[in-house]
Design an enzyme around this catalytic site. Sequence first.
Site, PDB file in Angstrom:
ATOM      1  N   LYS A 117       0.820  -1.212   0.000  1.00 28.00           N
ATOM      2  CA  LYS A 117       0.000   0.000   0.000  1.00 28.00           C
ATOM      3  C   LYS A 117       0.848   1.253   0.000  1.00 28.00           C
ATOM      4  O   LYS A 117       0.507   2.245  -0.642  1.00 28.00           O
ATOM      5  CB  LYS A 117      -0.970  -0.009   1.181  1.00 28.00           C
ATOM      6  CG  LYS A 117      -2.060  -1.055   0.966  1.00 28.00           C
ATOM      7  CD  LYS A 117      -3.116  -1.074   2.036  1.00 28.00           C
ATOM      8  CE  LYS A 117      -4.165  -2.118   1.659  1.00 28.00           C
ATOM      9  NZ  LYS A 117      -5.091  -2.424   2.718  1.00 28.00           N
ATOM     10  N   LYS A 199      -7.930 -16.539  -6.676  1.00 26.12           N
ATOM     11  CA  LYS A 199      -8.985 -16.613  -5.662  1.00 26.12           C
ATOM     12  C   LYS A 199     -10.070 -15.566  -5.917  1.00 26.12           C
ATOM     13  O   LYS A 199      -9.760 -14.446  -6.331  1.00 26.12           O
ATOM     14  CB  LYS A 199      -8.342 -16.351  -4.298  1.00 26.12           C
ATOM     15  CG  LYS A 199      -9.055 -16.984  -3.150  1.00 26.12           C
ATOM     16  CD  LYS A 199      -8.269 -16.812  -1.861  1.00 26.12           C
ATOM     17  CE  LYS A 199      -8.773 -15.627  -1.078  1.00 26.12           C
ATOM     18  NZ  LYS A 199      -8.315 -15.570   0.301  1.00 26.12           N
ATOM     19  N   LYS A 202     -13.237  -9.737  -3.278  1.00 31.19           N
ATOM     20  CA  LYS A 202     -14.105  -8.562  -3.436  1.00 31.19           C
ATOM     21  C   LYS A 202     -13.332  -7.365  -3.960  1.00 31.19           C
ATOM     22  O   LYS A 202     -13.918  -6.399  -4.432  1.00 31.19           O
ATOM     23  CB  LYS A 202     -14.788  -8.236  -2.104  1.00 31.19           C
ATOM     24  CG  LYS A 202     -13.830  -7.894  -0.986  1.00 31.19           C
ATOM     25  CD  LYS A 202     -14.538  -7.851   0.348  1.00 31.19           C
ATOM     26  CE  LYS A 202     -13.520  -7.902   1.491  1.00 31.19           C
ATOM     27  NZ  LYS A 202     -14.053  -8.289   2.766  1.00 31.19           N
TER      28      LYS A 202
HETATM   29  P1  AMP Z   1     -10.949 -11.608   3.366  1.00 36.97           P
HETATM   30  O1  AMP Z   1     -12.181 -11.189   2.685  1.00 36.97           O
HETATM   31  O2  AMP Z   1      -9.830 -11.907   2.415  1.00 36.97           O
HETATM   32  O3  AMP Z   1     -10.556 -10.708   4.507  1.00 36.97           O
HETATM   33  O4  AMP Z   1     -11.234 -13.023   4.025  1.00 36.97           O
HETATM   34  C1  AMP Z   1     -12.116 -13.231   5.087  1.00 36.97           C
HETATM   35  C2  AMP Z   1     -12.314 -14.741   5.251  1.00 36.97           C
HETATM   36  O5  AMP Z   1     -12.945 -15.289   4.076  1.00 36.97           O
HETATM   37  C3  AMP Z   1     -11.027 -15.538   5.413  1.00 36.97           C
HETATM   38  O6  AMP Z   1     -11.259 -16.574   6.352  1.00 36.97           O
HETATM   39  C4  AMP Z   1     -10.753 -16.089   4.045  1.00 36.97           C
HETATM   40  O7  AMP Z   1     -10.031 -17.291   4.100  1.00 36.97           O
HETATM   41  C5  AMP Z   1     -12.153 -16.306   3.493  1.00 36.97           C
HETATM   42  N1  AMP Z   1     -12.150 -16.146   2.036  1.00 36.97           N
HETATM   43  C6  AMP Z   1     -12.058 -14.981   1.350  1.00 36.97           C
HETATM   44  N2  AMP Z   1     -12.099 -15.201   0.009  1.00 36.97           N
HETATM   45  C7  AMP Z   1     -12.222 -16.552  -0.152  1.00 36.97           C
HETATM   46  C8  AMP Z   1     -12.315 -17.404  -1.298  1.00 36.97           C
HETATM   47  N3  AMP Z   1     -12.316 -16.930  -2.545  1.00 36.97           N
HETATM   48  N4  AMP Z   1     -12.443 -18.733  -1.096  1.00 36.97           N
HETATM   49  C9  AMP Z   1     -12.458 -19.228   0.169  1.00 36.97           C
HETATM   50  N5  AMP Z   1     -12.382 -18.483   1.273  1.00 36.97           N
HETATM   51  C10 AMP Z   1     -12.248 -17.155   1.137  1.00 36.97           C
END
Ligand code: AMP
Length: 334
Positions: A117, A199, A202
């Site tokens: 960042k 992956k 968002k």
């Molecule tokens: P984040 O949105 O990256 O902060 O992730 C929050 C939680 O959602 C974490 O436990 C991640 O492992 C899970 N997570 C986020 N994106 C994915 C994805 N595409 N597939 C599986 N788990 C996800």
Amino acid sequence: MENTDSKKVIFSGMQPSGELTLGNYLGALKNWVNLQEEYDCYFCVVDLHAITVRQKPADLRRRTLELLSIYIASGIDPEKNTFFIQSHVPAHSEAAWLLTCNSYVGELSRMTQYKDKSQKAGDSIGAGLFTYPVLMAADILLYQTNLVPVGKDQLQHLELARDIATRFNNTYSPTFAIPEGYTPKIGAKVMSLQEPTKKMSKSDDNVNSFILIMDPPEVIRKKISRAVTDSLGVINYTDEQPGVKNLLDIISAIKGVSPLDLVKDYEGKGYADLKEDAANAIIGELSPIQEKVKALMSDKKALEAIYKQGAEKASYVGTKTLRKMQKKIGFIPR
Ligand code: AMP
Ligand code: TRP
């Protein structure tokens, strides 16, 4: 230090700064329902973290309540778990300062998220983004947390929380449990619909690459119909067909049927059939959740009762740890 309850403590936080995806749901939320019997779980909406970048006040308010509603609508029981809003428990901000004074600029500078960042923003990067991992350490350590379910991108921050905790314990005396990462035994990894080797996230610029938990059915259908597949024209569960594999994984995670068993039903069928089934499965899974979220969002009193009760319990536990920290540091008890 052991918590008095014999159950291990789980703490997890999500930022109310964006919308949650199907990946968050199938990879995290859906499985957290299974944790509630075995563990003492704290699920926190980390609004203090969200303001490390500028938020529109009205959006922040809506997303905070919506995130809380999504937790509950996903089946995580507010009676069995502690849900709360980070800013409602002042111990987080206070502990963060005490821990900041036990952290080094060097270790914070090594955080890859900060490095990425700051490379983009230069000197005008917010100072909050620099100290952010210390606030995260405070979140975790205040509850004598044993296990933290986080994505890979947060593992470095968790490692820092362990370092800070160990340092504090050694400088003063044992104060914090040393937390570990937690990867649920089940839990699908959902890939981008546009680049299925990446992956689903968002923060992807292409909105067609992800499905949001709150996406209406017609949007889900459209995004799935545009999902990238391949030109082979057969439905197999293999790494050579990442787009098809991802759709099978999604259906599998929702229906609880193994992808290899699913494949058998697609002999002689095409990608349109697979996409239709995937869209139906996702809509079938998300619709009731969306209904519950809408109901909760329209009954602010019920929601308020949940987050107030959560803040009370979290405050009790968190403040106990904070008082220990203050005493050990040499502050005069109030
Ligand atoms: P984040 O949105 O990256 O902060 O992730 C929050 C939680 O959602 C974490 O436990 C991640 O492992 C899970 N997570 C986020 N994106 C994915 C994805 N595409 N597939 C599986 N788990 C996800
Ligand atoms: N930093 C985490 C993220 O961006 C959110 C978070 C804040 C968190 N505090 C936490 C996650 C404590 C786990 C435990 O995803």
